[in-house]
Design a protein around this motif. Structure first.
Motif, PDB file in Angstrom:
ATOM      1  N   LEU A 201     -33.668 101.441   1.808  1.00  0.00           N
ATOM      2  CA  LEU A 201     -33.721 102.219   0.648  1.00  0.00           C
ATOM      3  C   LEU A 201     -34.075 101.767  -0.959  1.00  0.00           C
ATOM      4  O   LEU A 201     -34.609 100.582  -0.810  1.00  0.00           O
ATOM      5  CB  LEU A 201     -32.235 102.792   0.280  1.00  0.00           C
ATOM      6  CG  LEU A 201     -31.584 103.276   1.632  1.00  0.00           C
ATOM      7  CD1 LEU A 201     -30.102 103.755   1.357  1.00  0.00           C
ATOM      8  CD2 LEU A 201     -32.625 104.813   1.917  1.00  0.00           C
ATOM      9  N   LEU A 202     -34.018 102.430  -1.853  1.00  0.00           N
ATOM     10  CA  LEU A 202     -34.602 101.997  -3.140  1.00  0.00           C
ATOM     11  C   LEU A 202     -34.107 100.627  -3.732  1.00  0.00           C
ATOM     12  O   LEU A 202     -34.778  99.801  -4.023  1.00  0.00           O
ATOM     13  CB  LEU A 202     -34.469 103.115  -4.122  1.00  0.00           C
ATOM     14  CG  LEU A 202     -34.939 102.668  -5.497  1.00  0.00           C
ATOM     15  CD1 LEU A 202     -36.518 102.569  -5.605  1.00  0.00           C
ATOM     16  CD2 LEU A 202     -34.613 103.890  -6.649  1.00  0.00           C
ATOM     17  N   ASP A 203     -32.846 100.481  -3.585  1.00  0.00           N
ATOM     18  CA  ASP A 203     -31.976  99.361  -4.143  1.00  0.00           C
ATOM     19  C   ASP A 203     -30.585  99.217  -3.922  1.00  0.00           C
ATOM     20  O   ASP A 203     -30.152 100.180  -2.689  1.00  0.00           O
ATOM     21  CB  ASP A 203     -32.009  99.400  -5.702  1.00  0.00           C
ATOM     22  CG  ASP A 203     -31.479 100.803  -6.189  1.00  0.00           C
ATOM     23  OD1 ASP A 203     -30.635 101.453  -5.719  1.00  0.00           O
ATOM     24  OD2 ASP A 203     -31.709 101.138  -7.451  1.00  0.00           O
ATOM     25  N   ASP A 204     -29.937  98.218  -4.146  1.00  0.00           N
ATOM     26  CA  ASP A 204     -28.689  97.894  -3.532  1.00  0.00           C
ATOM     27  C   ASP A 204     -27.594  99.275  -3.808  1.00  0.00           C
ATOM     28  O   ASP A 204     -26.895  99.560  -3.111  1.00  0.00           O
ATOM     29  CB  ASP A 204     -27.984  96.803  -4.032  1.00  0.00           C
ATOM     30  CG  ASP A 204     -26.372  96.417  -3.567  1.00  0.00           C
ATOM     31  OD1 ASP A 204     -26.396  96.092  -2.364  1.00  0.00           O
ATOM     32  OD2 ASP A 204     -25.524  96.504  -4.364  1.00  0.00           O
ATOM     33  N   ALA A 205     -27.880  99.773  -5.226  1.00  0.00           N
ATOM     34  CA  ALA A 205     -26.830 100.770  -5.548  1.00  0.00           C
ATOM     35  C   ALA A 205     -27.020 102.030  -4.752  1.00  0.00           C
ATOM     36  O   ALA A 205     -26.036 102.623  -4.338  1.00  0.00           O
ATOM     37  CB  ALA A 205     -27.418 101.445  -6.832  1.00  0.00           C
ATOM     38  N   SER A 206     -28.380 102.315  -4.225  1.00  0.00           N
ATOM     39  CA  SER A 206     -28.621 103.425  -3.344  1.00  0.00           C
ATOM     40  C   SER A 206     -27.822 103.156  -1.815  1.00  0.00           C
ATOM     41  O   SER A 206     -27.572 104.057  -1.320  1.00  0.00           O
ATOM     42  CB  SER A 206     -30.129 103.828  -3.311  1.00  0.00           C
ATOM     43  OG  SER A 206     -30.824 102.664  -2.627  1.00  0.00           O
TER      44      SER A 206
ATOM     45  N   ARG B 298     -25.001  88.990  -0.784  1.00  0.00           N
ATOM     46  CA  ARG B 298     -23.636  88.399  -0.477  1.00  0.00           C
ATOM     47  C   ARG B 298     -22.580  89.637  -0.659  1.00  0.00           C
ATOM     48  O   ARG B 298     -21.521  89.531   0.116  1.00  0.00           O
ATOM     49  CB  ARG B 298     -23.325  87.174  -1.312  1.00  0.00           C
ATOM     50  CG  ARG B 298     -24.427  86.112  -0.987  1.00  0.00           C
ATOM     51  CD  ARG B 298     -24.062  84.889  -1.965  1.00  0.00           C
ATOM     52  NE  ARG B 298     -25.416  83.899  -1.693  1.00  0.00           N
ATOM     53  CZ  ARG B 298     -25.914  83.637  -2.768  1.00  0.00           C
ATOM     54  NH1 ARG B 298     -26.081  84.073  -3.890  1.00  0.00           N
ATOM     55  NH2 ARG B 298     -27.100  82.549  -2.351  1.00  0.00           N
ATOM     56  N   SER B 299     -22.481  90.026  -1.981  1.00  0.00           N
ATOM     57  CA  SER B 299     -21.824  91.216  -2.076  1.00  0.00           C
ATOM     58  C   SER B 299     -21.580  92.283  -1.000  1.00  0.00           C
ATOM     59  O   SER B 299     -20.909  92.890  -0.471  1.00  0.00           O
ATOM     60  CB  SER B 299     -22.077  91.802  -3.428  1.00  0.00           C
ATOM     61  OG  SER B 299     -21.078  92.804  -3.673  1.00  0.00           O
TER      62      SER B 299
ATOM     63  N   ALA C 237     -19.530  95.167   3.696  1.00  0.00           N
ATOM     64  CA  ALA C 237     -19.597  95.682   5.006  1.00  0.00           C
ATOM     65  C   ALA C 237     -18.357  95.285   5.854  1.00  0.00           C
ATOM     66  O   ALA C 237     -17.939  96.068   6.807  1.00  0.00           O
ATOM     67  CB  ALA C 237     -21.007  95.376   5.598  1.00  0.00           C
ATOM     68  N   GLU C 238     -18.156  93.931   5.761  1.00  0.00           N
ATOM     69  CA  GLU C 238     -17.137  93.322   6.772  1.00  0.00           C
ATOM     70  C   GLU C 238     -15.795  94.045   6.254  1.00  0.00           C
ATOM     71  O   GLU C 238     -14.939  94.174   7.140  1.00  0.00           O
ATOM     72  CB  GLU C 238     -16.979  91.851   6.331  1.00  0.00           C
ATOM     73  CG  GLU C 238     -15.864  91.106   7.221  1.00  0.00           C
ATOM     74  CD  GLU C 238     -15.951  89.344   7.090  1.00  0.00           C
ATOM     75  OE1 GLU C 238     -15.252  88.864   7.711  1.00  0.00           O
ATOM     76  OE2 GLU C 238     -16.617  89.187   5.976  1.00  0.00           O
TER      77      GLU C 238
ATOM     78  N   GLY D  47     -27.329  85.781   1.376  1.00  0.00           N
ATOM     79  CA  GLY D  47     -28.189  85.780   0.224  1.00  0.00           C
ATOM     80  C   GLY D  47     -29.338  85.073   0.401  1.00  0.00           C
ATOM     81  O   GLY D  47     -30.327  85.056  -0.463  1.00  0.00           O
ATOM     82  N   LEU D  48     -29.697  84.254   1.509  1.00  0.00           N
ATOM     83  CA  LEU D  48     -30.863  83.391   1.572  1.00  0.00           C
ATOM     84  C   LEU D  48     -31.961  84.124   1.893  1.00  0.00           C
ATOM     85  O   LEU D  48     -33.272  83.937   1.620  1.00  0.00           O
ATOM     86  CB  LEU D  48     -30.887  82.263   2.923  1.00  0.00           C
ATOM     87  CG  LEU D  48     -29.703  81.034   2.461  1.00  0.00           C
ATOM     88  CD1 LEU D  48     -29.624  80.351   3.663  1.00  0.00           C
ATOM     89  CD2 LEU D  48     -30.502  80.485   1.281  1.00  0.00           C
TER      90      LEU D  48
END
Length: 295
Positions: A75-80, A107-108, A113-114, A169-170
């Motif tokens: 998708l477009l970005d993390d918020a989406s 990481r967030s 998800a977990e 995050g890597l």
């Protein structure tokens, strides 16, 4: 990439959230390899290219997630990503997030998800859509190693998969670092073309000289990596900083003569001068890494 024509490779069904240019390219590769594909996009009409090739369009993101255990998000970005998955039951789902974001985003999102009962693998796509399905395309992955190994063959269909570490995050960090190197190269290419633009220099002929020159110089990264690894920034130096700074005035004067701004060039030259002033004339530009660190 994996040879998906072999009958030994299972045609694992998967869901794809996001059918923009990159998502569509990914989806086409999986469909061509025989993987059943469910798709969803916020603008439903944009799934048409893939449904015409055999994909099944879900009415909403929750239904798309429910359709398959493996869910790829592009998708477009993390918020989406958060918005699309907000109403979905993620219990038992395996998420592969190919949405561009920062290391902190990854990481967030992995922790998020977990908490919802899902496993997450974060990915950074090192390709543009036309490259998908070709040997030059690769995707960097980080996070759950078991998850990566379980789906390695599926992930290898559109692009070569490369696992870079357990820290979620890597992949994003590698992605942005590689893109930063690319944009630095683009800046140099832009300045170079600006210099010859008003002269009687054919752009295509100049490009034929510029490309192999940049390819040859790019190999200097290996030497920089060795010096950074062992901490000795003077061993193996070919063109030291003192010599480069001494010659840098020619670059600036030529730009002025050609009527070209030096705004793409001077920030790097300023860093070189600062490093030299600090007494590091025997180094090359590798030591500038230390000047850029803010902590």
């Amino acid at each position: 990439m994996t040879d998906t024509s072999s009958s030994s490779v299972p045609r694992i069904p998967l869901t794809l959230l996001g059918t923009g240019a990159m998502g569509t390219a990914l989806g086409r590769a999986w469909l061509a390899a025989g993987h059943p594909l469910t798709v969803w996009n916020r603008t439903a009409a944009r799934t048409a290219a893939l449904t015409a090739e055999g994909a099944v369009a879900a009415p909403d993101a929750a239904a798309a997630v429910a359709a398959n255990r493996l869910v790829v998000v592009c998708l477009l970005d993390d918020a989406s990503v958060g918005e699309a998955l907000a109403g979905a039951d993620l219990t038992g789902r395996d998420l592969v997030n190919l949405t561009t974001g920062t290391p902190a985003d990854a990481r967030s999102r992995a922790a998020w998800a977990e908490e919802r009962g899902a496993r997450l693998l974060d990915g950074g796509i090192m390709a543009v859509p036309p490259m998908i399905g070709t040997p030059g395309a690769f995707v960097l992955y980080s996070g759950d190693r078991v998850l990566f190994e379980e789906y390695r063959d599926v992930l290898a269909v559109p692009a070569g998969p490369a696992y870079v570490g357990a820290d979620p995050g890597l992949a994003a960090l590698h992605d942005v670092a590689l893109l930063s190197g690319m944009y630095g190269m683009f800046a140099g290419i832009t300045h170079a073309f600006a210099l010859v633009r008003e002269a009687e220099v054919a752009p295509k002929e100049f490009a034929a000289l510029l490309v192999p020159w940049l390819e040859a110089m790019a190999s200097m990264a290996h030497g920089a990596a060795e010096r950074l690894a062992d901490g000795d920034l003077t061993t193996g130096v070919v063109s030291n900083l003192a010599m480069q700074v001494a010659g840098s005035g020619t670059l600036v004067r030529t730009a002025e003569e050609q009527g070209v701004s030096t705004e793409l060039l001077t920030p790097f030259l300023d860093l070189m001068r600062r490093r030299l002033a600090d007494g590091h004339g025997d180094e090359d530009t590798t030591g500038l890494v230390e000047l850029l660190r803010t902590r």
